[in-house]
Structures are given as C-alpha cells and as structure tokens.
Write an enzyme that holds these catalytic residues in place. Sequence first.
Site, PDB file in Angstrom:
ATOM      1  N   GLN A  44     -46.399 -17.879-100.306  1.00 44.99           N
ATOM      2  CA  GLN A  44     -45.611 -19.074-100.003  1.00 44.99           C
ATOM      3  C   GLN A  44     -46.084 -19.677 -98.689  1.00 44.99           C
ATOM      4  O   GLN A  44     -46.144 -19.001 -97.655  1.00 44.99           O
ATOM      5  CB  GLN A  44     -44.120 -18.795 -99.905  1.00 44.99           C
ATOM      6  CG  GLN A  44     -43.350 -20.111 -99.714  1.00 44.99           C
ATOM      7  CD  GLN A  44     -41.853 -19.956 -99.663  1.00 44.99           C
ATOM      8  OE1 GLN A  44     -41.309 -19.542 -98.651  1.00 44.99           O
ATOM      9  NE2 GLN A  44     -41.183 -20.316-100.753  1.00 44.99           N
ATOM     10  N   CYS A  52     -36.517 -24.571 -97.207  1.00 43.37           N
ATOM     11  CA  CYS A  52     -36.011 -23.904 -95.997  1.00 43.37           C
ATOM     12  C   CYS A  52     -35.266 -24.891 -95.109  1.00 43.37           C
ATOM     13  O   CYS A  52     -35.779 -25.962 -94.779  1.00 43.37           O
ATOM     14  CB  CYS A  52     -37.162 -23.264 -95.221  1.00 43.37           C
ATOM     15  SG  CYS A  52     -36.625 -22.389 -93.737  1.00 43.37           S
ATOM     16  N   LYS A 108     -40.771 -24.789-104.284  1.00 47.70           N
ATOM     17  CA  LYS A 108     -39.386 -24.368-104.057  1.00 47.70           C
ATOM     18  C   LYS A 108     -38.593 -25.573-103.556  1.00 47.70           C
ATOM     19  O   LYS A 108     -38.934 -26.177-102.538  1.00 47.70           O
ATOM     20  CB  LYS A 108     -39.361 -23.242-103.021  1.00 47.70           C
ATOM     21  CG  LYS A 108     -37.966 -22.802-102.567  1.00 47.70           C
ATOM     22  CD  LYS A 108     -37.265 -21.990-103.630  1.00 47.70           C
ATOM     23  CE  LYS A 108     -35.905 -21.488-103.142  1.00 47.70           C
ATOM     24  NZ  LYS A 108     -36.028 -20.422-102.124  1.00 47.70           N
ATOM     25  N   ASP A 164     -27.117 -17.482-104.737  1.00 45.32           N
ATOM     26  CA  ASP A 164     -25.912 -16.758-105.137  1.00 45.32           C
ATOM     27  C   ASP A 164     -26.183 -15.718-106.217  1.00 45.32           C
ATOM     28  O   ASP A 164     -25.316 -15.419-107.045  1.00 45.32           O
ATOM     29  CB  ASP A 164     -24.816 -17.719-105.607  1.00 45.32           C
ATOM     30  CG  ASP A 164     -24.233 -18.535-104.467  1.00 45.32           C
ATOM     31  OD1 ASP A 164     -24.679 -18.349-103.309  1.00 45.32           O
ATOM     32  OD2 ASP A 164     -23.356 -19.376-104.721  1.00 45.32           O
TER      33      ASP A 164
END
Length: 335
Positions: free
Chosen positions: A80, A110, A150, A213
């Site tokens: 990444q 991020c 992402k 989550d």
Amino acid sequence: MKTSLPTCPAGPDALPFGREHPWLAPLAGYSDLPFRLLCREYGAAVCVTEMVSAKGLAYQSPGTNELLRTLPEDQPLVVQLFGAEADFLGRAVGLLREAGFGWFDLNMGCSVPKVLRQGAGAAMLGDTDNALAVARAMLAAAGPGRVGFKLRLGLDAARPVLPDLALRLEDAGAGWLTLHPRTARQGFGGVADWEALARLAPRLSIPLLASGDLFSAADGLACLERTGVAGVMYARGALHNPAVFAEHTALCAGRAPEPQAASRLRAMILRHIALARRHSPGQAALWKMRSVAPRYVRALPGARALRQELCRCRDWEAVTAALDNFLDACDTEQD
C-alpha cells in the site's frame, strides 16, 4: 542514485477474492512482517503492507525498507502506497516492480491529519481528477489489474464521491476496490454504512472488498451476506485477534469457531513473540510487543495490570514470564 529496495519473491498471477478468502488490512505501526506471517498462519489469504510513502521510497527514507521486508511465505502481498503526486506514485510502482513486487494499493482513505496535510490519503477525495491521474500513473507502471484503491465515501457527507469515482477507477484499469463506508470527517466514529457497500457492489464488474466495523468473524460474515461484496478485509478485528481468519474460515464452512481459551491465547502470543524475535531483531520489536500482547487478552480480567507490568519489562525473558504468570492465573480461574 538508484534506489535499493528489498526484493520480493515471485507471487501469484492472480489474487484470491471471495467470501472464503479474508484479507489483512494495512495497519500502520502493526502489520509488519511478523504480524503478517502470524495472520497467514491463521488463514489470511492476502496481506497488505503498512502504508509506504511514495516520496519516502523514491528518496530512500529511513525505515521504508523495513516496511517492505518480505519472504516467500509472505505471499501474496500487496504494497500500500500513499502520496498525491502522479510522478512519484508512478516512479514508486516502477521501482517496486523492478524489485519483484507485483500488487499495489493506493490509500485514498486515511484520515490521519499528518497524511491529509500532504494532500494524500482521504484528502485525495477532494480532487478526483488528480486522484485519477495518480491512478493512471500507477496502473501504467504496474499493469492493468495490478492496482487496487482504498476509498471512503467522501471528505464529508456533503461531498460524496461514489459511485462516480469508483466507476472511473474501474474504467482506468483498477483490479479491485476497497471501501471503508465512512467519510473522512467521521474517522472511525459512528457506524460504518454497510448499505453503501450494498449499493456500490452491483455497479462494479471488479471485486469490491469491505472494510470497517469488522471486529469479529461474525461481523465479516454478516457484512458479506448483507452487502454482496466480493470479500472482507479485517483491520481492528485482526489487530485484537489474529485468529479471526481461522474463525472466518470456520464460519464459512458452517463450523463453530474454537473458543478463545487461555491456552489458545498463550499459543498465539508465544508464536507472535517467536516471529518477532526471528524477523525483527532489536529492541524496537520488544517495545512493540509490550503494547500488542495486551490487545490479545483485553477481554480477560487483569489485562490492564498486565499492560502496566509489561511496560516495566526490559527483555524478552521478562515479557514471557509476565505473560506466563498472567495466563497461568487465567487457566486456574477457568478451571
């Protein structure tokens, strides 16, 4: 000056996707080589490195090579990267390809302030034209299908970027997408919007991975069933319990996961220590383990006291003795 990078052993020609192939997310400060190897032993199908700065890689910043250290058993591996300049990202991927790395991911999710201040991470969602320029530069260097992205929902609720950005990344040649269904402003607060995953998945012809989550294997299976995504990527769930991958595999096969008894926790922690001592020599690995081990036993009585005791340990023998005493007491209570 030519950049000298660790070499990567030959990996697979394709990455595994699907409900039975859980991934380990990039975890800054945690998903180093020993932790990745531990998660693979429990069944992680793919691991992603910690975030690597494209500029840091190009300029040979101290510590970059440590983030990239790998082994044949650490495959398939996705690197990444983060950064906001197409030239640097394209160059970084090119250098990594020369070193044998084959799979890449661009972090556009991020929300840590020091990353946002560089215009990187989730800040890229505020300039989707530049995000696409960076994506194309990475894909040109890596090859179609070898780069994933992402994403979050947007900078905030007033500035959503989906599904438009996802569809444009797919058209550019992305191999897969990962969505953490929160906005950058939310950080990790509130509740992940799994319905956003369910809305996006059928719009794409490339795999969509879910993040956010997924604290347990039961969460992972529930997310797969509710959203129709191609797979899940465990982050905090793996950080607290690397065995989440084995539990995920058991649930996929219709079996009940083994309970997290003190004996299993002991085996997990001792294996992590052994991997850390072998692959991350030096005091830094010891300091990290003093904070990692208490996460694994956080649900057991006395975990806070264990953390305090570990902070006083100055060598591996003291760490192991403190853990043994704690887990022996837990075994006695369970008996």
